[in-house]
Every structure is written in structure tokens, then in C-alpha cells.
Design an enzyme around this catalytic site. Structure first.
Site, PDB file in Angstrom:
ATOM      1  N   TYR A  70       0.450  -7.903  -5.126  1.00  0.00           N
ATOM      2  CA  TYR A  70      -0.857  -7.253  -4.994  1.00  0.00           C
ATOM      3  C   TYR A  70      -1.837  -8.009  -5.900  1.00  0.00           C
ATOM      4  O   TYR A  70      -2.563  -7.420  -6.695  1.00  0.00           O
ATOM      5  CB  TYR A  70      -0.801  -5.773  -5.364  1.00  0.00           C
ATOM      6  CG  TYR A  70       0.328  -5.007  -4.697  1.00  0.00           C
ATOM      7  CD1 TYR A  70       0.153  -4.426  -3.439  1.00  0.00           C
ATOM      8  CD2 TYR A  70       1.567  -4.868  -5.321  1.00  0.00           C
ATOM      9  CE1 TYR A  70       1.197  -3.728  -2.826  1.00  0.00           C
ATOM     10  CE2 TYR A  70       2.610  -4.172  -4.719  1.00  0.00           C
ATOM     11  CZ  TYR A  70       2.419  -3.605  -3.472  1.00  0.00           C
ATOM     12  OH  TYR A  70       3.445  -2.917  -2.870  1.00  0.00           O
ATOM     13  N   GLU A  88      -1.119 -11.387  -1.772  1.00  0.00           N
ATOM     14  CA  GLU A  88      -2.188 -10.429  -1.511  1.00  0.00           C
ATOM     15  C   GLU A  88      -2.395 -10.283  -0.003  1.00  0.00           C
ATOM     16  O   GLU A  88      -2.539 -11.268   0.714  1.00  0.00           O
ATOM     17  CB  GLU A  88      -3.485 -10.894  -2.166  1.00  0.00           C
ATOM     18  CG  GLU A  88      -4.727 -10.100  -1.805  1.00  0.00           C
ATOM     19  CD  GLU A  88      -4.585  -8.603  -2.054  1.00  0.00           C
ATOM     20  OE1 GLU A  88      -4.889  -7.818  -1.148  1.00  0.00           O
ATOM     21  OE2 GLU A  88      -4.165  -8.234  -3.174  1.00  0.00           O
ATOM     22  N   ASP A 141       0.724  -4.651  -9.206  1.00  0.00           N
ATOM     23  CA  ASP A 141      -0.517  -3.909  -9.447  1.00  0.00           C
ATOM     24  C   ASP A 141      -0.933  -3.261  -8.130  1.00  0.00           C
ATOM     25  O   ASP A 141      -1.929  -3.665  -7.513  1.00  0.00           O
ATOM     26  CB  ASP A 141      -1.601  -4.861  -9.975  1.00  0.00           C
ATOM     27  CG  ASP A 141      -2.871  -4.128 -10.395  1.00  0.00           C
ATOM     28  OD1 ASP A 141      -2.884  -2.872 -10.371  1.00  0.00           O
ATOM     29  OD2 ASP A 141      -3.859  -4.806 -10.721  1.00  0.00           O
ATOM     30  N   CYS A 157      -2.620   2.502 -11.330  1.00  0.00           N
ATOM     31  CA  CYS A 157      -3.857   3.286 -11.406  1.00  0.00           C
ATOM     32  C   CYS A 157      -3.618   4.742 -11.019  1.00  0.00           C
ATOM     33  O   CYS A 157      -4.570   5.523 -10.930  1.00  0.00           O
ATOM     34  CB  CYS A 157      -4.937   2.668 -10.519  1.00  0.00           C
ATOM     35  SG  CYS A 157      -4.496   2.596  -8.768  1.00  0.00           S
TER      36      CYS A 157
END
Length: 394
Positions: A260, A281, A327, A354
Site C-alpha cells: 500500500y 500500490e 499501510d 489509521c
């Protein structure tokens, strides 16, 4: 614990803390800030306690979680920290949605989440749109044109402005808005993005741009470029601290998979200390920017791959790389990606999350073969219930 329960827990703990006078007169009703009326130190302490309760209840102590060493790193400045703000244009108002009232807009004349010049530039575009008679978009009737004015800012306070619109015969007006935007201090580029769906999104398909296509984004010694739709970490004050911790966790190894990888924010930071970085990605625009960054800065040991992470992992042999950095978006890794990581079995996993809820779910799966060696929170979003977490597994 579910995401809503965690947010409510953070809210209860913050509200029990010391009150203070908010900088913004709309802070108690605006959806951009939830806790500006509470002392910042208390916000950080509340997030630490909420995370500690979450990790303890999830049984993470069984895989190495130690509550006595867990900390949350505060933002060096709890204001003017955002690298992106999306201001709604509807019902003759320019601002942010009210807390808990999606269809009500708090009209703003200033915003303390970004520098004054950044807010002023975005507001000037909206004022000019009104002068030109451009109709705001109504999210109930789905009529109108102008949906959002988006501003992105760099640590050097350069700005990229975008308007997000529905379809409409307003090409000449858009060009006039571009002239207005580029006349504002710090603005290097202006984009016109189309969102012609009924979905309320502040992203869109590029129609045209004026000035620079991308915004220079300095991160430590690295210089990146981001576009109007590019994902990027949103705390300009705390990002370098987080990257330094990731670099320390990775160490000097032969190769690292940056999963990511986005525009290469983490990968470019790691390149000087490792033999090879493989940045994976799914979003083509971001993967292309990662490749451009490595070429532009003479980084020869970063390989940017435009591929879905799960598909990429399924092609990798066991022990393909000694370290993986992940991530993921808010949905986390999920069982399938976790299963592939367990199969490949890198010696170390460095997980930037997150969403603490999905992090816990993933750690429960990864805990079958990994021990948790380090866990730290980062308050990337002061005055909100959100908090980032860095986990290191061996």
C-alpha cells in the site's frame, strides 16, 4: 469493540477532561473538530486510555502488548496541521458539515485546521463562483454544479486548489475560477474534477487543470509530488516523526516490501537505508508518481509496482523479503492478506494503521506466528476521535 463504540469511548474520555476556550466559534457544532473545547493534553491522554482499553480487551497481551510502555505521540501543533481540507459548497454556504447533521452546513469565515492563507485561497474561489452565478450542488435534489472546493497544502505552504463539480456548461466560468485561484498567495495549480454521481465524494475525474498539475510535498529530505486525488498523510507536523519511527523499526536490511505504498512516502524514506524497496500500490496514479519520484531524485533501489496487494502477495515465495511495511486503508489488511503474510513469513512486519479496530482484528490473525514488539499511537488528527497506531511484529 466496534468502530462506533471506540469513537464513543474516546468522546466520553475527552469530555471528562479539562475544558478550554476553543479558537473557532463554531467548534462545538462543526464536524471538522469535535474537541477543540478540551485541553489538547487531555485529548492525547484520553486517546491513550481508549487504546489501552481496546488492546487489553482484545487480549493483545497474549502476543506481547505491554500497557506500561504504550504511549501516544502528540502532534507538535494541534492546529494548522491538515495537508488537505474539503470545503462543501451548498445552500449558499461554504464550510463543513455540522456534527451529526449531514445535510446542515456550518458556514465558515476561517478555519484553524489549515493556515489562514490556505483557507483564504479556497474561500476566494467560492466567492468568485458566487459572483459568476455558478449554482451550488444540492445533495438532496441532486441539482446544481459546484460541490466542493478542495485545498491541499505543503509544509512550505504551497497550495493546490480543486473544484469538484457535477456536469454543467460552465467551462468559461471554470477558467475564470482558475485565474482567481492562481492569483492567491501560494497557489501553484488549479484542477477541475467531475463527480457526476449521486455519491457525495470530494474526489473526481480530472477534466482540466491550470498551472502546476501536482503539488510539491517535502517530507524530510525527500521531495514528493501529489495530485488533487492523491492519498497523503494529513498531519504536516507529525509525519516526519512517524516516518522516523518506521525507519528505525525497519533497520538496515537487504530488501523491504512497502505494501500500500502510495506515492512512495515510506518507500522513498527507507531507500537510503535498505538494499531494495518494492513499493506496491493499486492506484495507478499513485504508483506512477512513486516511480517518477525515484527517477527524479536518482533513487535506483526503489521499484514501483502498480498492482493489488493481495494479487502481488500471491505471487511471492516464502521469505521473499525480510521486512514488510504495511499501510492499509481503514478496512485494514483483512484475513486473506494476513494469510499471505503468514505464508511468506517476513522476519518483521511494520504496520501503520489509521484504524485501531481493524488493526486489532489483523493482529489477532498475525499473532498466530508473530509477537508484538512495539506499539505506539500517533495523534495525526487532533480534535477528532481518530488516532494512528504503529505496530512492529517479529
Amino acid at each position: 469493540m466496534r468502530s462506533k463504540e471506540f469513537r464513543n469511548l474516546v468522546a466520553d474520555l475527552v469530555r471528562a477532561g479539562e475544558a478550554c476556550e476553543p479558537r473557532c466559534p463554531h467548534a462545538r457544532e462543526c464536524g471538522g473538530c469535535a474537541y477543540q473545547d478540551r485541553a489538547y493534553a487531555g485529548q492525547v491522554a484520553a486517546k491513550r486510555e481508549a487504546l489501552e482499553r481496546l488492546f487489553t480487551a482484545a487480549g493483545l497481551s497474549e502476543i506481547g502488548y505491554d500497557a506500561t510502555t504504550f504511549a501516544v505521540v502528540a502532534s507538535p501543533d494541534p492546529y494548522t496541521y491538515r495537508t488537505r481540507m474539503d470545503y462543501v459548497a451548498t445552500k449558499g454556504r461554504f464550510g463543513l458539515r455540522a456534527r451529526g447533521k449531514f445535510n446542515y452546513i456550518i458556514e465558515l469565515s476561517t478555519c484553524h485546521l489549515i493556515p489562514p492563507a490556505a483557507f483564504a485561497a479556497a474561500h476566494a474561489v467560492w466567492v468568485r463562483a458566487n459572483e459568476l452565478g455558478l449554482p451550488d450542488y444540492n445533495i438532496r435534489s441532486h441539482e446544481g454544479f459546484l460541490r466542493y472546493v478542495v485545498v491541499r497544502r505543503s509544509p512550505d505552504d504551497q497550495l493546490l486548489i480543486a473544484i469538484v463539480t457535477a456536469e454543467g456548461p460552465y467551462a468559461e466560468a471554470a477558467e475564470e475560477l482558475a485565474r482567481t485561484a492562481l492569483a492567491q498567495a501560494g497557489v501553484v495549480g488549479f484542477h477541475w474534477l467531475l463527480n457526476n454521481t449521486r455519491t457525495d465524494l470530494s474526489f473526481g475525474s480530472p477534466l482540466q487543470h491550470w498551472g502546476a498539475a501536482t503539488l510539491p510535498m517535502r517530507v524530510g529530505a525527500t521531495h514528493l509530488m501529489i495530485g488533487p486525488n492523491t492519498f497523503f498523510q494529513n498531519n504536516v507536523h507529525l509525519l516526519d516523526h512517524l516516518l522516523a519511527a518506521v525507519g528505525e523499526a525497519v533497520g538496515p536490511v537487504a530488501s523491504v516490501a512497502d505494501l500500500y505504498g502510495g506515492v512512495g512516502t515510506i518507500g522513498m524514506h527507507l531507500a537510503p537505508q535498505v538494499g531494495q524497496v518494492i513499493s506496491v500500490e493499486e492506484v495507478a496514479e499513485s504508483a506512477a508518481l512513486a516511480a517518477q519520484h525515484s527517477v527524479a531524485q536518482g533513487v535506483t533501489n526503489l521499484q514501483a509496482i502498480n498492482q493489488d496487494v493481495l494479487s502481488y502477495l500471491r505471487t511471492q515465495a516464502p521469505a521473499a523479503w525480510p521486512v514488510a511495511v504495511v499501510d492499509p486503508p481503514r478496512i485494514g489488511l483483512g484475513p486473506e492478506v494476513c494469510a499471505e503474510l503468514l505464508r511468506i513469513a517476513p522476519q518483521r512486519l511494520v504496520y501503520v494503521s489509521c484504524n485501531p479496530i481493524t488493526l486489532v482484528e489483523d493482529l489477532r490473525i498475525l499473532g498466530a506466528h508473530y509477537r508484538l514488539r512495539h506499539l505506539t499511537g500517533y495523534d495525526m488528527f487532533p480534535h477528532t476521535p481518530h488516532v494512528e497506531v504503529l505496530a512492529v511484529l517479529e
